[in-house]
Write an enzyme that holds these catalytic residues in place. Structure first.
Site, short mmCIF file in Angstrom:
data_model
loop_
_atom_site.label_atom_id
_atom_site.label_comp_id
_atom_site.label_asym_id
_atom_site.label_seq_id
_atom_site.Cartn_x
_atom_site.Cartn_y
_atom_site.Cartn_z
N ASN A 62 9.05 -0.57 7.01
CA ASN A 62 8.14 -1.60 7.49
C ASN A 62 8.84 -2.53 8.47
O ASN A 62 10.03 -2.85 8.32
CB ASN A 62 7.46 -2.37 6.34
N GLU A 64 8.26 -6.12 10.24
CA GLU A 64 7.44 -7.34 10.22
C GLU A 64 7.61 -8.13 11.50
O GLU A 64 8.47 -7.83 12.34
CB GLU A 64 7.82 -8.16 8.97
N CYS A 73 3.38 -1.22 8.54
CA CYS A 73 3.88 -0.62 7.31
C CYS A 73 4.79 0.57 7.62
O CYS A 73 4.68 1.20 8.68
CB CYS A 73 2.72 -0.10 6.47
N GLU A 75 4.79 3.57 6.25
CA GLU A 75 4.10 4.86 6.32
C GLU A 75 3.55 5.10 7.72
O GLU A 75 3.65 6.20 8.26
CB GLU A 75 2.94 4.90 5.31
N CYS A 112 -0.81 1.30 0.98
CA CYS A 112 -1.97 0.42 1.15
C CYS A 112 -3.13 1.18 1.76
O CYS A 112 -2.99 2.30 2.26
CB CYS A 112 -1.59 -0.79 2.01
N CYS A 115 -2.78 2.37 5.38
CA CYS A 115 -1.90 3.55 5.52
C CYS A 115 -2.59 4.81 5.00
O CYS A 115 -2.42 5.88 5.57
CB CYS A 115 -0.58 3.31 4.79
N1 THU Z 1 3.91 -2.43 3.31
C1 THU Z 1 4.23 -1.17 3.68
O1 THU Z 1 5.17 -0.94 4.45
N2 THU Z 1 3.49 -0.16 3.18
C2 THU Z 1 2.43 -0.32 2.34
O2 THU Z 1 1.76 0.66 2.01
C3 THU Z 1 2.12 -1.63 1.78
C4 THU Z 1 2.82 -2.77 2.41
C5 THU Z 1 4.68 -3.54 3.88
C6 THU Z 1 3.92 -4.43 4.83
C7 THU Z 1 4.68 -5.72 4.72
O3 THU Z 1 5.78 -5.66 5.61
C8 THU Z 1 5.22 -5.73 3.30
O4 THU Z 1 5.14 -4.38 2.83
C9 THU Z 1 4.45 -6.63 2.34
O5 THU Z 1 3.08 -6.36 2.37
#
Ligand code: THU
Length: 160
Positions: A62, A64, A73, A75, A112, A115
């Protein structure tokens, strides 16, 4: 009125050792990717690794951003890269691991909704299922034989 019942099967393994060698290898790649996450705002790191049918492994974490919605994310970082580099290769399986700095996550953490929708796009495109393995930082691993189990009533190109 018609009632529609949807059933999904998810397999849960107690530890990585229960899984085939090639899956352990892929999950280890996801763990390495998770360690490279850029997550200074949530302190929640996610790593994803994809195995393609040409044996190539693609990873992502991920990413940010100070403007929160601009982040992505793990994925989707991985799957968009895979399809941009290897548009003609199928994705065989995906391994995902997630962990918070606050506490060691021992339960499987599913991808999530956004994704799932992105993974679904490629499963529909390639016309073959993508196996999904997901876990926390340590502990149990969940397996779905297809993204479709994780996203029933999918919105896809068939309605466009
Ligand atoms: N995140 C992911 O990388 N994948 C997911 O399926 C759920 C959330 C990340 C996004 C953000 O950087 C952090 O997790 C918190 O939500």
């Amino acid at each position: 009125m018609k009632e529609i019942k949807i059933e999904s099967t998810i397999y849960v393994f107690d530890s990585l050792e229960e899984l085939p060698k090639e899956v352990i290898l892929l999950m280890n790649k996801a763990i390495e990717a998770r360690e490279k996450a850029y997550a200074p705002y949530s302190n929640f790191s996610v790593g994803a690794a994809l195995l393609l049918d040409n044996n190539e492994i693609i990873t992502g974490s991920n990413q940010e951003n100070a403007s929160y919605p601009s982040g992505l994310c793990a994925e989707r970082t991985a799957i968009y890269y895979a399809n941009s580099q290897y548009p003609n290769n199928k994705i065989v399986r995906m391994a995902i691991t997630a962990g918070s700095k606050k506490n060691k996550t021992t339960d499987p953490i599913p991808p999530c909704g956004a994704c799932r929708q992105a993974i679904a796009e490629y499963e529909v495109k390639q016309e073959s299922p993508i196996e999904i393995y997901f876990m926390g930082e340590i502990g149990k691993i969940a397996k779905s034989d297809s993204l479709a189990n994780l996203l029933p009533f999918i919105f896809d190109k068939s309605v466009l």
